[in-house]
Scaffold this motif. Sequence first.
Motif: not given
Length: 696
Positions: A235-245, A540-553
């Motif tokens: 769904d390009p509209d949903f992905v463009n609006r709500w999905v990171l990564g 947003k939905i974070e496929l690349i999770s900022s929380m995980l990246e913060k902890h080097n996971i």
Amino acid sequence: MKKFVYTTCEMCTGRCPLMVEVLDGEVKHIWGNPHVQGGQQCCPRGAAAKALLSDNERPQHPLIRDGERGSGKWRQASWDEAYDYIADRLKTAKEKYGAKSILLSDRGGPMTEFERTFLAAIGSPNYFNHHATCSNSVHNAHMSIAGHARNSVDYDYENCKYMVLFGRNIYESIKTTEAKTVMDMQEAGGKMVCVDVRWNYTAAKSDKFFIIRPGTDYALTLALIHQIIKDNLYDPDFVNRWVLGFDEIKRFTIPYTPEWAEKETGIPAKEIIRIAHEAGEAKPAVIFHPGWMTSWFSNDYYLRRAIYTLNALMGSYETKGGIYINKKPGEVGLKYRTLIGQIPKVKEERFDGVGTKFPHLSDQWGLAQMLPHAILNEDPYPIKAYIVMRHDPLASLPDPDLMKKAFAKLDLLVSIDINYSETGWFSDVILPESTFLERTDHVYVRSGSGLTPHLTLIRQAVKPRFDTKGRGEIFKALADRMGVGQFFPYNSPEELVAWQLEGSGYTIESFDATGVIEPSKEQIWYDRKDGIKFNTPSGKIELISSMLEKHNIPSFIPYESPPKPAEGSFRLVTSKVAVHTQGRTTANIGILNELYSENHLWMNTEEARKLGISDGDTVEVSVEGYAKKIGAKLTDHIHPEVVFMLHGFGDTVPLRTKSFGKGVSDIRLQRGLLKTAVGGNCPLTECVVAVKKTAA
């Protein structure tokens, strides 16, 4: 006099709404609550709950240990004596080692106000529940990707057009209403695909069923993501609006083609492509179900993240037929007070490493598997007292002998339960709780009320049959003795409910007619353009999770093929049956025990034939020198690398005469799996057992 009492079932963690028919102070029948469920459907466990009332093999008064731990030698005590015994030892532990030396665990869920309030009031951060062997990985995965626990969202099954289940036996599991709405979905034309290592009732009712090689579900999800992106099925509209990564997941899944996945999973590439296209055609009314009990493998966290990624690509969030975020009572103008809401969160370091060693995991569920390590090694500090509230670590976690060794080092072990649990049998004190038919609890938001928020509670139908008490009275009495009674501002359940609903315009009588307080039946849907409330840092939905990246996971990990068990060895998979709960609550109930009194070992027919095993033979199942005998059942519809048994058997408490010694305990075979995987789960399905024919 005849009356109907609306309450909440507590025979399992489904907590279904019930209608109890009472005649002259006796429970005559138990039904589902038609005002909430749209019907009176009730599972066998709920209907059999009335047998608890006359069960003389449950604790009937407070007991204090009068012999060696686990010897079964008890002396009867008064409630005051038992309360004083516990409070004196808790005070000693707190004075010498601090409040954090005191632990408490339960089943989790929405009905935990009393015990969590008590623990926080005395200053301990160390609450945890059973999810280490259940849902930790899926809860924590969704927290990382959408900022919500798994149970902060729900599913619009009735309007779903296409659903894929990964090992979720939805027709034989916990909730009758959930099963009914899935039936409604299928009758309305919705398609269901079931992926599992064995045939089951859900597989029989599905439009497509695929037997998958155990441990390869992650490969299947990666291939589905690959195909959906490659063929522009998302769904390009949903992905463009709500999905990171999106670009990152697109690059990551390039190697994971359906042809590659076929070699890993055993599912033909053309069928994987077909699933991707059928889901794409049905979007956004699509559910890739993330699962319920998800303590499978070490990579389970990434499997669940991948399943949620599929839902994000379909645009399934906050749409008819997809996934919706549970709405809050305040969104319909419904205000009420909670006990736990009075107390600031305790910020001391936890015993299990959540927040320190495991910075990405949530303290909502904690890590029960860290108990032995923390107690035996006093790491990070000494643990001296443990209160177990209707939770049975000795019957639900791997390596129970190691757990017993740790419990032996405690100064105080208390069990609060309606049954003699295995942990209770090893405790210093047993406080017998009244069953849910005999007590009234606090008001809470009913799970599953996400589109139309409403309040409900457990409500007393009949008086207690033995010298038992409700949990609200038990924890208030302990709090009074610990000098924190001000956080329990009531003298009866009715006063508590009045305090919770003060100023709302409602009273306890407001529950009389239907069992719930529901200001509006109008469904609340968030605006998909701008109104969806994801609780991640980005919103947003974070496929690349900022929380995980913060902890080097890493947010994604490469797939690793699970090793095939050696000849004569198999991967042990467990589950439950509709007649019993996951644990021991129902095992000793007469009528349920008669229906299903022991478990068996299910094997693939051809693999059994190679070992000279026929249907009905006795086999020895073993691991690392531990062996048990069990009856074999053969089927063609189970993966050749798998053997299967039901969880919850092998009871070792002699006072439970119907279930004592019946069947084999799966957890005793899950040796060495008291581990913490990246999602916080024990990797239970990494258990490999040897099987051979033996004499009965």
